[in-house]
Design a protein around this motif. Structure first.
Motif, PDB file in Angstrom:
ATOM      1  N   LEU A 241      55.520 -19.217  79.761  1.00 33.75           N
ATOM      2  CA  LEU A 241      56.220 -20.467  80.054  1.00 33.75           C
ATOM      3  C   LEU A 241      55.842 -21.551  79.055  1.00 33.75           C
ATOM      4  O   LEU A 241      56.693 -22.348  78.630  1.00 33.75           O
ATOM      5  CB  LEU A 241      55.910 -20.915  81.481  1.00 33.75           C
ATOM      6  CG  LEU A 241      56.364 -19.950  82.586  1.00 33.75           C
ATOM      7  CD1 LEU A 241      56.001 -20.491  83.960  1.00 33.75           C
ATOM      8  CD2 LEU A 241      57.859 -19.685  82.495  1.00 33.75           C
ATOM      9  N   GLY A 242      54.570 -21.580  78.662  1.00 34.64           N
ATOM     10  CA  GLY A 242      54.152 -22.547  77.653  1.00 34.64           C
ATOM     11  C   GLY A 242      54.819 -22.292  76.320  1.00 34.64           C
ATOM     12  O   GLY A 242      55.214 -23.235  75.618  1.00 34.64           O
ATOM     13  N   PHE A 243      54.961 -21.036  75.967  1.00 34.84           N
ATOM     14  CA  PHE A 243      55.613 -20.679  74.707  1.00 34.84           C
ATOM     15  C   PHE A 243      57.080 -21.106  74.722  1.00 34.84           C
ATOM     16  O   PHE A 243      57.625 -21.518  73.695  1.00 34.84           O
ATOM     17  CB  PHE A 243      55.497 -19.172  74.473  1.00 34.84           C
ATOM     18  CG  PHE A 243      55.908 -18.730  73.099  1.00 34.84           C
ATOM     19  CD1 PHE A 243      55.085 -18.971  72.003  1.00 34.84           C
ATOM     20  CD2 PHE A 243      57.101 -18.057  72.895  1.00 34.84           C
ATOM     21  CE1 PHE A 243      55.459 -18.564  70.728  1.00 34.84           C
ATOM     22  CE2 PHE A 243      57.478 -17.641  71.626  1.00 34.84           C
ATOM     23  CZ  PHE A 243      56.653 -17.899  70.536  1.00 34.84           C
ATOM     24  N   CYS A 244      57.711 -21.012  75.889  1.00 32.16           N
ATOM     25  CA  CYS A 244      59.098 -21.450  76.014  1.00 32.16           C
ATOM     26  C   CYS A 244      59.238 -22.936  75.687  1.00 32.16           C
ATOM     27  O   CYS A 244      60.285 -23.374  75.189  1.00 32.16           O
ATOM     28  CB  CYS A 244      59.610 -21.193  77.434  1.00 32.16           C
ATOM     29  SG  CYS A 244      59.852 -19.441  77.831  1.00 32.16           S
ATOM     30  N   ALA A 245      58.205 -23.715  75.967  1.00 32.24           N
ATOM     31  CA  ALA A 245      58.233 -25.142  75.655  1.00 32.24           C
ATOM     32  C   ALA A 245      57.980 -25.400  74.176  1.00 32.24           C
ATOM     33  O   ALA A 245      58.459 -26.399  73.623  1.00 32.24           O
ATOM     34  CB  ALA A 245      57.188 -25.875  76.498  1.00 32.24           C
TER      35      ALA A 245
END
Length: 331
Positions: A241-245
């Motif tokens: 999810l952090g990578f998606c940001a």
């Protein structure tokens, strides 16, 4: 962001593009990392989230009902490429003295294609919050069974199934949420990578991040291995999810790679095997490694069009093989 002509989701393609570049880089440094603590750290951190990312994104566009046409698509776009490339990789492995695999074990990176078949077939049974909970329990408890391993990619299919189901149920909303709160989720990515790095430096077996080994050979915690795996899964999800940001959703370059991600995935390993067996990677600097990874991905992407033609079912609502493994056609 949707591209009007193709109906693809540009933001998801950009995420796939960033992910496939990490896949290529991770495989490129796989053997050289044994000689470098920096490469070992990067390799471990990448493996904590890059395949969970692909599984999660693949689930977003997977159908939770299967009709006769769907089985045909699975056969043409996944099973057929798996058989063809299994033979190719087995032959290349002999020529390059790469890893040794039995014919029934998906060769090296081909486990993802084998598992994709399993996830697609299993999704109708798990496409609910209860099914997600059951999949999570399965991912934890399969580690206690040393009979489930590399053969037919069974262990990884079970281990990563929660990411596929989560992506199917809530993936689009979670990606959008990360996009709306980029700073918070970017910090979440940094924190999760920090925890993985510190844990690895203090004894975590890196193979515990892949889901391919049981607790007797790679337990996150020796006393409470199931709890350790749950923590690993949580860290992987936080990193996803952090990578998606972190990934810019409007990057046309990343989206270009993302549209061709399955072709890149299938082909790049052959180039990596040749380079690694030649010995040229032993003294290559990190910036050069990054550049070579991008070049390998670009070269592999040039085969996308002929591979789509070869591995696509006959016309009648045609779905290409690139769209089956996390493609961005709307459901």
């Amino acid at each position: 962001m949707n591209t009007a002509k193709s109906g693809r989701n540009g933001a998801i393609d950009a995420l796939k593009g960033a992910g496939i570049l990490l896949v290529v880089f991770g495989h490129l440094i796989e053997k050289p990392s044994a000689q470098s603590i920096l490469l070992q750290t990067l390799y471990t951190d990448i493996y904590a989230f890059h395949m969970p990312l692909f599984v999660f994104l693949s689930g977003i566009f997977a159908r939770d009902t299967l009709k006769s046409r769907d089985y045909q698509k699975i056969g043409w776009t996944l099973f057929f490429p798996l058989v063809v490339f299994q033979l190719i990789y087995l032959g290349a492995g002999r020529l390059t003295d790469w890893y040794s695999y039995s014919p029934l074990t998906p060769y090296w990176l081909l486990w993802f294609i084998a598992s994709m078949i399993g996830w697609r077939l299993l999704l109708p049974l798990f496409a609910s919050p209860v099914g997600l909970s059951v999949a999570l329990l399965g991912a934890i408890f399969v580690g206690y069974d040393d009979a489930v391993g590399y053969a037919l990619s069974a262990a990884r299919t079970i281990y990563f199934l929660p990411f596929f189901v989560l992506g199917h149920l809530y993936g689009a909303q979670l990606v959008a949420l990360a996009g709306r709160h980029r700073l918070a989720f970017s910090c979440l990515f940094g924190l999760s990578m920090l925890v993985v790095t510190v844990w690895w430096l203090n004894g975590l077996d890196g193979s515990a991040l892949t889901g391919s080994r049981d607790y007797s050979s790679a337990a996150p915690f020796s006393a409470y291995p199931g709890l350790g795996r749950l923590l690993v899964l949580a860290l992987s999800l936080a990193a996803v999810l952090g990578f998606c940001a972190l990934v810019p959703g409007r990057s046309t370059v990343l989206a270009w790679f993302g549209e061709r991600s399955l072709s890149i995935y299938l082909v790049h390993g052959l180039i990596v095997m040749v380079l690694a067996s030649s010995g040229v990677l032993g003294s290559v600097s990190l910036p050069v490694m990054i550049g070579v990874s991008i070049l390998i991905a670009a070269i592999s992407a040039t085969l996308d069009t002929p591979m789509r033609r070869l591995f696509s079912p006959p016309p009648r609502g045609l779905v290409t093989f690139g769209e089956m493994a996390g493609g961005s056609k709307a459901r």
